[in-house]
Design an enzyme around this catalytic site. Structure first.
Site, short mmCIF file in Angstrom:
data_model
loop_
_atom_site.label_atom_id
_atom_site.label_comp_id
_atom_site.label_asym_id
_atom_site.label_seq_id
_atom_site.Cartn_x
_atom_site.Cartn_y
_atom_site.Cartn_z
N CYS A 125 59.15 61.95 140.07
CA CYS A 125 59.05 62.87 141.21
C CYS A 125 57.58 63.22 141.47
CB CYS A 125 59.86 64.13 140.92
SG CYS A 125 59.97 65.26 142.33
N CYS A 126 56.83 63.51 140.40
CA CYS A 126 55.41 63.83 140.55
C CYS A 126 54.64 62.65 141.13
CB CYS A 126 54.81 64.22 139.20
SG CYS A 126 55.27 65.87 138.63
N CYS A 208 55.09 73.28 142.09
CA CYS A 208 56.34 73.25 142.85
C CYS A 208 57.32 74.26 142.25
CB CYS A 208 56.95 71.85 142.80
SG CYS A 208 55.92 70.57 143.56
N CYS A 211 59.72 73.54 139.20
CA CYS A 211 59.09 73.18 137.93
C CYS A 211 58.07 74.22 137.46
CB CYS A 211 58.43 71.82 138.05
SG CYS A 211 59.52 70.51 138.63
N CYS A 234 51.01 66.79 135.97
CA CYS A 234 51.76 66.06 136.98
C CYS A 234 51.34 64.59 137.04
CB CYS A 234 51.56 66.70 138.37
SG CYS A 234 49.84 66.66 138.94
#
Length: 241
Positions: A125-126, A208, A211, A234
């Site tokens: 995702c990062c 985010c 997280c 990240c």
């Protein structure tokens, strides 16, 4: 390319390792003046708009009023973060602040990888929402600025003013390496700078919202990021792809 300019290909060592950091900004203002003199419009500041980011924005504005600043807009930031960006744009109207979005919308990411990818594969995702957009932003850039501080975490304690960035094959310039958390807040208060309201609610490091968690007052500044996972970065400040 200007002769003598430090680049990824010719980098040997940080030329400012012996720079005296006992001035008011602990060397930060001198490093910024050098950076903009050396790289001009080709240098980019990738700003997260955390407390360090606000300090660096203010210092940059003193050196180059129309500097290029990029915020990696994952689409998953807190409302308070977007509110702060609007305040900063109003305070520094000449700065070229732009929001860089990923290629995939959140809906497209869900369709391709499943829902809540940040829970199942946070590194993936990062990469999609932060690392790849910065790769695109830094394409062809010789150097970029970062607000890393040595005391933030063990992974950052060896950061220098001028660094060879293997991840983005660029030069990463970090003017705030000697600043403490107290230094950051003293500067914000003394200069009456806007900051993210979440800092007053136990969030030293803000990313985010899925997280990022609040931490105890004496917790590590990265402790609230990806809580419960063996992850503190990240990927923007690590060497692996």
């Amino acid at each position: 390319m200007e002769a003598g300019l430090i680049t990824y290909d010719n980098f040997v060592d940080d030329p400012f390792q012996t720079l005296q950091s006992d001035d008011e900004t602990k060397g930060a203002l001198n490093i910024l003046k050098w950076a903009y003199d050396a790289y001009g419009d080709s240098i980019i500041y990738a700003c997260s708009f955390g407390a360090e980011g606000i300090v660096l924005v203010d210092l940059i504005a003193k050196v180059k009023q129309d500097a290029d600043i990029v915020f990696l807009d994952t689409g998953l930031h807190f409302p308070e973060t977007y509110e702060l960006i609007n305040k900063v744009k109003e305070k520094y109207p000449s700065l070229r602040i732009r929001l860089k979005e990923p290629d995939l919308t959140l809906d497209e990411q869900r369709e391709k990888y499943g829902s809540a990818l940040w829970k199942r594969q946070p590194d993936q995702c990062c990469y999609i929402r932060k690392v790849k957009p910065l790769e695109e932003t830094l394409q062809g850039a010789v150097a970029w600025l970062s607000g890393l501080r040595r005391e933030q975490s063990p992974t950052r304690r060896n950061t220098n003013f001028i660094n060879k960035d293997e991840r983005f094959q660029s030069i990463k310039i970090c003017p705030l390496i000697y600043w403490t958390w107290e230094d950051v807040w003293n500067y914000i208060r003394e200069n009456n700078l806007p900051y993210n309201e979440l800092h007053d609610q136990g969030y030293p490091s803000i990313g985010c919202f899925p997280c990022t968690s609040p931490v105890s007052k004496d917790g590590d500044s990265r402790e609230g990021r990806w809580s419960g996972l063996n992850k503190t970065e990240c990927g923007l400040h690590t060497t692996g792809k």
